[in-house]
Design an enzyme around this catalytic site. Structure first.
Site, PDB file in Angstrom:
ATOM      1  N   LEU A  90      70.026  -6.733 119.317  1.00 45.34           N
ATOM      2  CA  LEU A  90      69.838  -8.185 119.485  1.00 45.34           C
ATOM      3  C   LEU A  90      70.752  -8.971 118.535  1.00 45.34           C
ATOM      4  O   LEU A  90      70.865  -8.628 117.361  1.00 45.34           O
ATOM      5  CB  LEU A  90      68.374  -8.531 119.173  1.00 45.34           C
ATOM      6  CG  LEU A  90      67.998 -10.000 119.230  1.00 45.34           C
ATOM      7  CD1 LEU A  90      67.899 -10.482 120.671  1.00 45.34           C
ATOM      8  CD2 LEU A  90      66.670 -10.243 118.518  1.00 45.34           C
ATOM      9  N   HIS A  98      55.635 -25.134 108.384  1.00 44.87           N
ATOM     10  CA  HIS A  98      56.882 -24.365 108.336  1.00 44.87           C
ATOM     11  C   HIS A  98      56.581 -22.886 108.052  1.00 44.87           C
ATOM     12  O   HIS A  98      57.184 -21.993 108.630  1.00 44.87           O
ATOM     13  CB  HIS A  98      57.823 -24.925 107.272  1.00 44.87           C
ATOM     14  CG  HIS A  98      58.289 -26.328 107.558  1.00 44.87           C
ATOM     15  ND1 HIS A  98      58.746 -26.721 108.795  1.00 44.87           N
ATOM     16  CD2 HIS A  98      58.354 -27.434 106.774  1.00 44.87           C
ATOM     17  CE1 HIS A  98      59.079 -28.012 108.758  1.00 44.87           C
ATOM     18  NE2 HIS A  98      58.836 -28.467 107.547  1.00 44.87           N
ATOM     19  N   ASP A 143      60.305 -26.950 117.230  1.00 50.74           N
ATOM     20  CA  ASP A 143      59.842 -28.278 116.806  1.00 50.74           C
ATOM     21  C   ASP A 143      58.315 -28.353 116.728  1.00 50.74           C
ATOM     22  O   ASP A 143      57.620 -27.682 117.484  1.00 50.74           O
ATOM     23  CB  ASP A 143      60.361 -29.310 117.823  1.00 50.74           C
ATOM     24  CG  ASP A 143      60.345 -30.725 117.263  1.00 50.74           C
ATOM     25  OD1 ASP A 143      60.118 -30.890 116.057  1.00 50.74           O
ATOM     26  OD2 ASP A 143      60.547 -31.662 118.052  1.00 50.74           O
TER      27      ASP A 143
HETATM   28  C1  FPP Z   1      60.959 -28.765 113.100  1.00 52.54           C
HETATM   29  O1  FPP Z   1      59.618 -29.157 112.934  1.00 52.54           O
HETATM   30  C2  FPP Z   1      61.235 -27.582 112.310  1.00 52.54           C
HETATM   31  C3  FPP Z   1      62.155 -27.500 111.300  1.00 52.54           C
HETATM   32  C4  FPP Z   1      62.993 -28.627 110.852  1.00 52.54           C
HETATM   33  C5  FPP Z   1      62.345 -26.253 110.553  1.00 52.54           C
HETATM   34  C6  FPP Z   1      62.209 -25.000 111.352  1.00 52.54           C
HETATM   35  C7  FPP Z   1      61.863 -23.889 110.457  1.00 52.54           C
HETATM   36  C8  FPP Z   1      61.039 -22.839 110.780  1.00 52.54           C
HETATM   37  C9  FPP Z   1      60.430 -22.656 112.102  1.00 52.54           C
HETATM   38  C10 FPP Z   1      60.733 -21.809 109.793  1.00 52.54           C
HETATM   39  C11 FPP Z   1      61.754 -20.733 109.755  1.00 52.54           C
HETATM   40  C12 FPP Z   1      62.818 -21.210 108.908  1.00 52.54           C
HETATM   41  C13 FPP Z   1      63.891 -20.540 108.460  1.00 52.54           C
HETATM   42  C14 FPP Z   1      64.762 -21.321 107.570  1.00 52.54           C
HETATM   43  C15 FPP Z   1      64.244 -19.152 108.794  1.00 52.54           C
HETATM   44  P1  FPP Z   1      59.329 -30.570 112.274  1.00 52.54           P
HETATM   45  O2  FPP Z   1      59.157 -30.382 110.819  1.00 52.54           O
HETATM   46  O3  FPP Z   1      60.417 -31.522 112.657  1.00 52.54           O
HETATM   47  O4  FPP Z   1      57.978 -30.955 112.938  1.00 52.54           O
HETATM   48  P2  FPP Z   1      57.492 -32.434 113.301  1.00 52.54           P
HETATM   49  O5  FPP Z   1      58.453 -32.957 114.347  1.00 52.54           O
HETATM   50  O6  FPP Z   1      56.135 -32.193 113.837  1.00 52.54           O
HETATM   51  O7  FPP Z   1      57.527 -33.227 112.044  1.00 52.54           O
END
Ligand code: FPP
Length: 256
Positions: free
Chosen positions: A141, A47, A30
């Site tokens: 893994l 991301h 997150d």
């Molecule tokens: C949450 O941060 C993150 C996500 C919804 C996406 C997670 C994706 C990655 C870490 C990249 C790798 C991805 C794949 C598909 C392999 P948020 O966007 O909710 O952050 P915020 O709460 O600060 O808005």
């Protein structure tokens, strides 16, 4: 990326911290958006950087000897984000599979996908199937990717599949047990997560592994996911190593 296939479960972590190592660590990655916004960057940059963190977490997990890593990569609720962000995340998943799959396979990583596949776009579904098929015989893994995943929906699907068996006469209602439900979940065959790590300071499960987390330890890190480092991971592992897990019972000392 390369992941050391050599892992010895339940040992000492790479930085020398002692204590039990979790077999299964699950991550709620997150804070990508907040990381980017704080730097006046578009959320998508968060991301992109988050994918780099994911690569480093997978490498480190292989090195220290964790058996299973589960990542919450896209929840069934994430479809409600702006279309441009959703399509960026789909592109990122595509790039992750296209660029990293052969390396992960060479490193003996086995990929499993959990979540609802029913309404997925055929191109995405084909990619996920390819990742699972290619790596299904691997013994290193286990990387479990929660994609289009929501835990309540997973429990409902599991309950429906058991109900169908009862309707067909293959199962008695009284045979529905914790084990039967566990085996009907997307995570069948995997150990429950020992440790769930969430970044960004939020302290909730957000519909992630509700059934499987019954006895998980939780670790919350204030850093956003793009800046979660190997040192932060080691800190979480050391903290896990110092916890007493009682599963509803008593400490050995207290029971004397
Ligand atoms: C949450 O941060 C993150 C996500 C919804 C996406 C997670 C994706 C990655 C870490 C990249 C790798 C991805 C794949 C598909 C392999 P948020 O966007 O909710 O952050 P915020 O709460 O600060 O808005």
């Amino acid at each position: 990326m390369s992941v050391s296939p050599d892992h010895t479960p339940h040992t000492v972590s790479a930085d020398g911290a002692s204590g039990n190592l979790p077999r299964h660590v699950a991550f709620i990655m997150d804070g990508n958006g907040r990381w980017a916004t704080a730097r006046s960057l578009p959320r998508t940059e968060g991301h992109r950087q988050g994918l780099e963190t994911l690569r480093s977490v997978i490498r480190h997990s292989g090195r220290v000897g964790i058996e299973v890593v589960t990542i919450y990569s896209f929840s069934s609720e994430n479809w409600s984000r702006p279309e441009a962000e959703v399509s960026f995340l789909m592109g990122l998943l595509r790039r992750f599979v296209q660029r990293d799959l052969s390396e992960l396979h060479k490193s003996n990583v086995r990929i499993r996908i959990i979540g609802n596949r029913a309404d997925l776009e055929p191109g995405i579904l084909a990619l996920l199937n390819e990742a699972e098929d290619l790596t299904k015989e691997n013994t290193g893994l286990n990387l479990v990717v929660a994609f289009n995943y929501g835990s309540r929906a997973e429990i409902v699907r599991a309950a429906q599949s058991l109900a169908e068996k009862v309707a067909k006469g293959e199962l008695q209602a009284g045979d529905i047990s914790e084990t039967a439900l566990t085996e009907a979940m997307d995570t069948a065959g995997l150990p429950d997560p020992d440790l769930i790590i969430r970044t960004s300071g939020e302290m909730r499960l957000s519909n992630f592994l509700l059934w499987q987390a019954a006895y998980s330890e939780f670790y919350f890190c204030d850093k956003n996911w793009p800046e979660f480092s190997e040192a932060d991971f080691d800190k979480a592992l050391a903290c896990f190593g110092s916890r007493q897990r009682r599963y509803g019972g008593l400490d050995a000392k207290a029971s004397l």
